[in-house]
Design a protein around this motif. Structure first.
Motif, PDB file in Angstrom:
ATOM      1  N   ASP A  34       0.806  -1.215   0.000  1.00 24.13           N
ATOM      2  CA  ASP A  34       0.000   0.000   0.000  1.00 24.13           C
ATOM      3  C   ASP A  34       0.846   1.276   0.000  1.00 24.13           C
ATOM      4  O   ASP A  34       0.318   2.360  -0.195  1.00 24.13           O
ATOM      5  CB  ASP A  34      -0.939   0.019   1.210  1.00 24.13           C
ATOM      6  CG  ASP A  34      -2.070  -1.001   1.065  1.00 24.13           C
ATOM      7  OD1 ASP A  34      -2.322  -1.469  -0.067  1.00 24.13           O
ATOM      8  OD2 ASP A  34      -2.687  -1.328   2.102  1.00 24.13           O
ATOM      9  N   ALA A  35       2.145   1.140   0.212  1.00 22.23           N
ATOM     10  CA  ALA A  35       3.025   2.317   0.216  1.00 22.23           C
ATOM     11  C   ALA A  35       3.083   2.942  -1.182  1.00 22.23           C
ATOM     12  O   ALA A  35       2.793   2.292  -2.188  1.00 22.23           O
ATOM     13  CB  ALA A  35       4.428   1.915   0.669  1.00 22.23           C
ATOM     14  N   GLN A  36       3.495   4.184  -1.221  1.00 20.23           N
ATOM     15  CA  GLN A  36       3.536   4.916  -2.489  1.00 20.23           C
ATOM     16  C   GLN A  36       4.438   4.236  -3.520  1.00 20.23           C
ATOM     17  O   GLN A  36       4.164   4.284  -4.716  1.00 20.23           O
ATOM     18  CB  GLN A  36       4.012   6.347  -2.236  1.00 20.23           C
ATOM     19  CG  GLN A  36       3.863   7.244  -3.435  1.00 20.23           C
ATOM     20  CD  GLN A  36       4.136   8.696  -3.092  1.00 20.23           C
ATOM     21  OE1 GLN A  36       4.552   9.015  -1.980  1.00 20.23           O
ATOM     22  NE2 GLN A  36       3.903   9.574  -4.028  1.00 20.23           N
ATOM     23  N   ASP A  37       5.496   3.576  -3.084  1.00 24.75           N
ATOM     24  CA  ASP A  37       6.408   2.908  -4.017  1.00 24.75           C
ATOM     25  C   ASP A  37       6.050   1.435  -4.238  1.00 24.75           C
ATOM     26  O   ASP A  37       6.834   0.680  -4.799  1.00 24.75           O
ATOM     27  CB  ASP A  37       7.849   3.021  -3.528  1.00 24.75           C
ATOM     28  CG  ASP A  37       8.106   2.226  -2.260  1.00 24.75           C
ATOM     29  OD1 ASP A  37       7.143   1.695  -1.668  1.00 24.75           O
ATOM     30  OD2 ASP A  37       9.280   2.140  -1.853  1.00 24.75           O
ATOM     31  N   ALA A  38       4.874   1.014  -3.782  1.00 23.43           N
ATOM     32  CA  ALA A  38       4.369  -0.355  -3.943  1.00 23.43           C
ATOM     33  C   ALA A  38       5.271  -1.394  -3.280  1.00 23.43           C
ATOM     34  O   ALA A  38       5.325  -2.534  -3.708  1.00 23.43           O
ATOM     35  CB  ALA A  38       4.139  -0.687  -5.408  1.00 23.43           C
TER      36      ALA A  38
END
Length: 75
Positions: A34-38
């Motif tokens: 779910d983080a911005q960098d997947a």
């Protein structure tokens, strides 16, 4: 050539499964995905070094190159 899962393969699978559950449980992986960098940073900073420390990145490599040659047909 006959292919079969050996006791060694099963033991390795159980070991890796246990390591993964302890090191990268569902909540940890969900947060990384779910983080911005997947999850790229989590993999690079945490999981990749841990996999290497366990010797899991070299399972398929020849022993002469620092691997374990797991799964290589002999004979």
């Amino acid at each position: 050539m006959a292919l079969a899962v050996t006791g060694e393969h099963q033991a390795l699978a159980e070991s890796v499964r246990g390591w993964a559950e302890r090191t990268a449980g569902r909540q940890v992986l969900r947060a990384a995905v779910d983080a911005q960098d997947a999850g790229s940073a989590h993999y690079t900073q945490t999981l990749q070094p841990a996999l290497a420390a366990q010797g899991l990145l070299g399972l398929h490599l020849p022993e002469g190159r620092g691997g374990q040659e797991i799964g290589r047909a002999t004979g």
